[in-house]
Design a protein around this motif. Structure first.
Motif, PDB file in Angstrom:
ATOM      1  N   THR A  79      -3.269  10.985  -0.554  1.00 36.23           N
ATOM      2  CA  THR A  79      -4.373  10.421  -0.966  1.00 36.23           C
ATOM      3  C   THR A  79      -5.450  10.635  -0.210  1.00 36.23           C
ATOM      4  N   LYS A  80      -6.483  11.102  -0.775  1.00 36.66           N
ATOM      5  CA  LYS A  80      -7.758  11.434   0.278  1.00 36.66           C
ATOM      6  C   LYS A  80      -8.092  10.306   1.003  1.00 36.66           C
ATOM      7  N   ILE A  81      -8.490  10.523   2.476  1.00 28.74           N
ATOM      8  CA  ILE A  81      -8.661   9.603   3.408  1.00 28.74           C
ATOM      9  C   ILE A  81      -9.749   8.444   2.849  1.00 28.74           C
ATOM     10  N   LYS A  82     -10.863   9.094   2.088  1.00 29.61           N
ATOM     11  CA  LYS A  82     -11.936   8.152   1.967  1.00 29.61           C
ATOM     12  C   LYS A  82     -11.488   7.285   0.511  1.00 29.61           C
ATOM     13  N   ASP A  83     -10.445   7.640  -0.184  1.00 33.34           N
ATOM     14  CA  ASP A  83     -10.060   6.931  -1.270  1.00 33.34           C
ATOM     15  C   ASP A  83      -8.961   5.772  -0.373  1.00 33.34           C
ATOM     16  N   ALA A  84      -8.389   5.997   0.413  1.00 30.20           N
ATOM     17  CA  ALA A  84      -7.448   5.188   1.302  1.00 30.20           C
ATOM     18  C   ALA A  84      -8.012   4.113   1.930  1.00 30.20           C
ATOM     19  N   LEU A  85      -9.268   4.418   2.564  1.00 26.24           N
ATOM     20  CA  LEU A  85     -10.113   3.676   3.255  1.00 26.24           C
ATOM     21  C   LEU A  85     -10.763   2.642   2.350  1.00 26.24           C
ATOM     22  N   GLN A  86     -11.019   3.051   1.057  1.00 20.62           N
ATOM     23  CA  GLN A  86     -11.844   2.294  -0.012  1.00 20.62           C
ATOM     24  C   GLN A  86     -10.656   1.074  -0.521  1.00 20.62           C
ATOM     25  N   GLN A  87      -9.507   1.450  -0.646  1.00 19.37           N
ATOM     26  CA  GLN A  87      -8.540   0.213  -0.985  1.00 19.37           C
ATOM     27  C   GLN A  87      -8.497  -0.664   0.151  1.00 19.37           C
ATOM     28  N   TYR A 101      -5.900  14.364   3.882  1.00 20.44           N
ATOM     29  CA  TYR A 101      -4.942  13.359   3.045  1.00 20.44           C
ATOM     30  C   TYR A 101      -4.121  12.539   3.686  1.00 20.44           C
ATOM     31  N   PHE A 102      -3.810  11.355   3.250  1.00 18.78           N
ATOM     32  CA  PHE A 102      -3.031  10.275   3.979  1.00 18.78           C
ATOM     33  C   PHE A 102      -1.902  10.062   3.192  1.00 18.78           C
ATOM     34  N   TYR A 103      -0.857   9.727   4.151  1.00 17.63           N
ATOM     35  CA  TYR A 103       0.584   9.488   3.843  1.00 17.63           C
ATOM     36  C   TYR A 103       0.876   8.044   4.377  1.00 17.63           C
ATOM     37  N   GLY A 104       1.529   7.142   3.691  1.00 19.92           N
ATOM     38  CA  GLY A 104       1.876   5.994   4.446  1.00 19.92           C
ATOM     39  C   GLY A 104       2.298   4.801   3.173  1.00 19.92           C
ATOM     40  N   GLU A 105       3.021   4.043   3.878  1.00 15.32           N
ATOM     41  CA  GLU A 105       3.642   2.897   3.098  1.00 15.32           C
ATOM     42  C   GLU A 105       3.505   1.795   3.992  1.00 15.32           C
ATOM     43  N   PHE A 106       3.017   0.669   3.661  1.00 16.49           N
ATOM     44  CA  PHE A 106       3.042  -0.597   4.514  1.00 16.49           C
ATOM     45  C   PHE A 106       2.674  -1.894   3.410  1.00 16.49           C
ATOM     46  N   SER A 107       2.937  -2.981   3.961  1.00 17.23           N
ATOM     47  CA  SER A 107       2.946  -4.086   3.245  1.00 17.23           C
ATOM     48  C   SER A 107       1.544  -4.560   3.277  1.00 17.23           C
ATOM     49  N   LEU A 164      -3.807   4.225  11.249  1.00 21.62           N
ATOM     50  CA  LEU A 164      -4.852   5.227  10.868  1.00 21.62           C
ATOM     51  C   LEU A 164      -5.006   6.095  12.192  1.00 21.62           C
ATOM     52  N   GLU A 165      -4.812   5.675  13.437  1.00 25.26           N
ATOM     53  CA  GLU A 165      -5.019   6.203  14.675  1.00 25.26           C
ATOM     54  C   GLU A 165      -4.028   7.445  14.831  1.00 25.26           C
ATOM     55  N   LYS A 166      -2.690   6.959  14.396  1.00 24.20           N
ATOM     56  CA  LYS A 166      -1.645   8.125  14.711  1.00 24.20           C
ATOM     57  C   LYS A 166      -1.721   9.092  13.694  1.00 24.20           C
ATOM     58  N   SER A 167      -2.636   8.772  12.444  1.00 28.72           N
ATOM     59  CA  SER A 167      -3.012   9.782  11.506  1.00 28.72           C
ATOM     60  C   SER A 167      -4.204  10.659  11.942  1.00 28.72           C
ATOM     61  N   GLY A 168      -4.576  10.499  13.058  1.00 25.51           N
ATOM     62  CA  GLY A 168      -5.866  11.082  13.422  1.00 25.51           C
ATOM     63  C   GLY A 168      -7.125  10.657  12.851  1.00 25.51           C
ATOM     64  N   PHE A 187       0.939  -1.026   0.066  1.00 21.13           N
ATOM     65  CA  PHE A 187      -0.090  -0.060   0.190  1.00 21.13           C
ATOM     66  C   PHE A 187       0.883   1.245   0.296  1.00 21.13           C
ATOM     67  N   LEU A 188       0.694   2.214  -0.938  1.00 21.92           N
ATOM     68  CA  LEU A 188       1.629   3.181  -0.916  1.00 21.92           C
ATOM     69  C   LEU A 188       0.503   4.549  -1.069  1.00 21.92           C
ATOM     70  N   PHE A 189       0.591   5.300   0.052  1.00 17.57           N
ATOM     71  CA  PHE A 189      -0.522   6.298  -0.275  1.00 17.57           C
ATOM     72  C   PHE A 189       0.590   7.732  -0.026  1.00 17.57           C
TER      73      PHE A 189
END
Length: 387
Positions: free
Chosen positions: A320-328, A347-353, A365-369, A315-317
């Motif tokens: 990215t709009k938060i609703k788009d990220a949650l949709q993925q 807007y969401f930023y992040g990279e994880f497996s 997600l919680e760390k991002s508010g 996952f590479l954000f």
């Protein structure tokens, strides 16, 4: 320390805790201190409430010391009222303990449910031309269509010659939380993302190669030429567009529950025809993306890695709009998203497996508010999201 409070101040205090900020502070503190008791939760409500009051007072003082200087005056007024705020916490705590004697068990059940939500994997179903349905092996990554029939990517046979007429169409479909790879008869490689469907023939004709896609897939198209030397076009039809390819690598995202469809070109060249009222078309160059939304087709330069990372189990954000990220995330971890209250344009930023545990994703997600809680409704899991 003795604190006096007037009727007006009490009304102001109550009004503060009815605000979004005040309500969240009250709820978070209460939840923290109830959960912190763990196995120490007892039926002695008075003793329990006393512990909560002392811990809450300490925590509230800490919140006040860290308050932003721009709201100092308001904070100090609230500080003068805090013993009464703690009193409200005690009342809430006693009510909570009385009405929720099984709180600990409920919390444990939700944690168990969160741990049951596992990352997606190699899951897909193949529908044959004669209507037979095969659940494909989850221990294997993909299948290959060739003259010997249909085999797994490690060479194990699925359908032997003569079992099915390979000239007819097949449908490969993935559920939420599923992905699978496919090598088409012409050597084109396809990575099918979650909740997607690809329909294709057992053999392509000599004039064009035609497939249908609903959802998302990455294509690495092989080059084929006719006897005349002209290239054989590769055509992908999705619900909102038609993509003509000569030989290239690109990603298509065209889900029914998305407000737009996107085609991202890694290398080569593609031409997109939108099914719009004005029959719009654009040609993409490497590093460009077309977006079809609201009967308008446009293109722009993008970082292709952001839209193709899923193919490499990431996952590479980025912006990215938060609703788009949650949709993925919901497609991969197979849950429904329900928004509670007003959701800001964040807007969401992040990279994880994509192999990350669901509970770890919730922590990111919680760390991002982005605050959430899991609710089980029948067979469906709902993530209630607030900010």
């Amino acid at each position: 320390m003795k604190h006096d409070i007037s009727t007006v101040e009490m009304e102001e205090l109550s009004a503060y805790f009815e605000t979004e900020e005040g309500s969240r502070l009250l709820n978070v503190l209460l939840k923290q201190h109830i959960e912190a008791q763990g196995d120490n939760v007892t039926s002695d409500l008075q003793q329990q409430a006393s512990r909560i009051k002392n811990a809450a007072w300490s925590n509230i003082e800490s919140h006040i010391r860290e308050a932003n200087n721009s709201i100092k005056q308001n904070v100090f007024r609230i500080y003068n009222w805090m013993p009464y705020a703690v009193g409200l916490l005690v009342v809430a705590a006693v009510s909570f303990l009385f009405l929720n004697r099984h709180y600990k068990n409920d919390t444990e059940n939700l944690l168990v449910e969160e741990n049951r939500i596992t990352p997606g994997g190699n899951r897909a179903t193949l529908i044959l031309a004669d209507g037979r349905t095969l659940s494909l092996d989850e221990k294997r990554k993909g299948i290959v269509m060739n003259d010997d029939g249909i085999i797994y990517d490690d060479g194990k046979s699925i359908i032997l010659p003569g079992e099915g007429r390979v000239s007819e169409s097949f449908t490969l479909t993935t559920p939420k939380g599923g992905t699978y790879e496919l090598v088409l008869p012409d050597g084109t490689k396809v990575w099918l993302n979650a909740a997607s469907t690809l329909t294709y023939p057992g053999r392509f004709n000599t004039n064009e190669r035609y497939v249908q896609l609903e959802g998302e897939a990455f294509f690495d198209v092989s080059k084929k030429v006719k006897s005349t030397g002209a290239r054989v076009p590769f055509i992908v039809q999705s619900p909102t567009q038609r993509i003509e390819v000569l030989g290239t690598a690109f990603n298509i995202m065209d889900y029914a529950d998305e407000s737009s469809s996107r085609t991202t070109l890694v290398h080569g060249s593609v031409k997109i025809h939108a099914y719009s009222s004005s029959n719009q078309a654009v040609v993409l160059k490497p590093g460009e993306q077309s977006v079809y939304a609201g009967d308008l087709l446009s293109k722009s330069k993008v970082d292709t890695a952001l839209f193709c990372a899923w193919k490499n189990d990431k996952f590479l954000f980025q912006d990215t709009k938060i609703k788009d990220a949650l949709q993925q995330l919901s497609r991969w971890y197979d849950f429904d998203v329900v928004y509670e209250g007003t959701i800001k344009e964040t807007y969401f930023y992040g990279e994880f497996s994509r192999k990350s545990a669901f509970v770890d994703v919730l922590k990111v997600l919680e760390k991002s508010g982005i605050y959430s809680k899991l609710k089980v409704d029948g067979k469906r899991r709902k993530l209630i999201v607030s900010m």
